[in-house]
Design a protein around this motif. Structure first.
Motif, PDB file in Angstrom:
ATOM      1  N   ASP A  61       0.797  -1.338   0.054  1.00 20.75           N
ATOM      2  CA  ASP A  61       0.108   0.130   0.048  1.00 20.75           C
ATOM      3  C   ASP A  61       0.900   1.336   0.083  1.00 20.75           C
ATOM      4  O   ASP A  61       1.904   1.309   0.734  1.00 20.75           O
ATOM      5  CB  ASP A  61      -0.984   0.225   1.195  1.00 20.75           C
ATOM      6  N   GLU A  83      -4.888   5.023  -4.799  1.00 21.01           N
ATOM      7  CA  GLU A  83      -5.698   4.088  -4.951  1.00 21.01           C
ATOM      8  C   GLU A  83      -5.512   3.685  -6.474  1.00 21.01           C
ATOM      9  O   GLU A  83      -5.357   4.171  -7.530  1.00 21.01           O
ATOM     10  CB  GLU A  83      -7.249   4.375  -4.996  1.00 21.01           C
ATOM     11  N   ASN A 104      -5.924   0.625  -9.672  1.00 23.98           N
ATOM     12  CA  ASN A 104      -6.919  -0.432 -10.224  1.00 23.98           C
ATOM     13  C   ASN A 104      -6.365  -1.688 -10.172  1.00 23.98           C
ATOM     14  O   ASN A 104      -5.018  -1.899  -9.976  1.00 23.98           O
ATOM     15  CB  ASN A 104      -7.364   0.256 -11.452  1.00 23.98           C
ATOM     16  N   GLU A 105      -6.912  -2.617 -10.738  1.00 23.17           N
ATOM     17  CA  GLU A 105      -6.198  -4.153 -10.984  1.00 23.17           C
ATOM     18  C   GLU A 105      -4.986  -4.386 -11.658  1.00 23.17           C
ATOM     19  O   GLU A 105      -4.158  -5.186 -11.521  1.00 23.17           O
ATOM     20  CB  GLU A 105      -7.350  -5.137 -11.625  1.00 23.17           C
ATOM     21  N   GLN A 106      -4.774  -3.259 -12.703  1.00 24.12           N
ATOM     22  CA  GLN A 106      -3.657  -3.395 -13.567  1.00 24.12           C
ATOM     23  C   GLN A 106      -2.708  -2.693 -12.873  1.00 24.12           C
ATOM     24  O   GLN A 106      -1.230  -2.441 -13.302  1.00 24.12           O
ATOM     25  CB  GLN A 106      -3.858  -2.647 -14.791  1.00 24.12           C
ATOM     26  N   GLY A 107      -2.497  -2.198 -11.513  1.00 20.72           N
ATOM     27  CA  GLY A 107      -1.822  -1.456 -11.007  1.00 20.72           C
ATOM     28  C   GLY A 107      -1.356   0.054 -11.555  1.00 20.72           C
ATOM     29  O   GLY A 107      -0.441   0.700 -10.892  1.00 20.72           O
ATOM     30  N   GLU A 108      -2.435   0.609 -12.111  1.00 23.71           N
ATOM     31  CA  GLU A 108      -2.605   1.930 -12.450  1.00 23.71           C
ATOM     32  C   GLU A 108      -3.207   3.001 -11.287  1.00 23.71           C
ATOM     33  O   GLU A 108      -4.127   2.501 -10.936  1.00 23.71           O
ATOM     34  CB  GLU A 108      -3.058   2.028 -13.966  1.00 23.71           C
TER      35      GLU A 108
END
Length: 138
Positions: A42, A47, A49-53
């Motif tokens: 973290d 914050e 997304n699922e793609q790490g962006e």
């Protein structure tokens, strides 16, 4: 190991083959420090997304976290916050973040006023919006 190489047990590990800091004479040179927390994926104020962006981020939370990481590294490597003499700041969004960054910076640095350079860059190696590179006296 070279006795000029210094590391902190409290700060997040570097993301590459470099130390937290290096002692040269009576100066301590810190490698780039970001807002990540030790032993966690973290990033305060980020914050993903699922793609790490990056979906959203809070530059104030990132600033406070970076400043605390710098403080820990300085203390663990034989220096102190008050001994800072130079701070290079890398922001990924100067237009939107500089005002908030400058406000938080003033809270933390008002009593010591090291030299400072603030640079906007396209990206950092992890999904963060700020990184500091510092020099302090020992």
């Amino acid at each position: 190991m070279d006795d000029s190489i210094r590391n902190s047990d409290r700060a997040p590990l570097p993301v590459g083959l470099y130390p937290h800091a290096r002692k040269v004479g009576n100066l301590l040179f810190l490698s780039g420090v970001g807002p990540r927390k030790k032993d966690s994926k973290d990033i305060p104020g980020v914050e993903l997304n699922e793609q790490g962006e990056i979906v959203s981020y809070d530059i104030e939370k990132q600033c406070r976290s970076v400043f605390e990481n710098v403080r820990m590294i300085l203390e663990d490597c034989g220096s102190s916050w008050e001994a800072l003499v130079d701070v290079q700041v890398f922001l990924t969004n100067m237009k939107d973040d500089f005002k908030t960054f400058n406000k938080v910076y003033a809270e933390y640095f008002k009593d010591i006023q090291p030299c400072r350079t603030t640079i906007e860059i396209n990206a950092l190696p992890t999904p963060i919006a700020i990184e500091l590179k510092c020099v302090a006296e020992l």
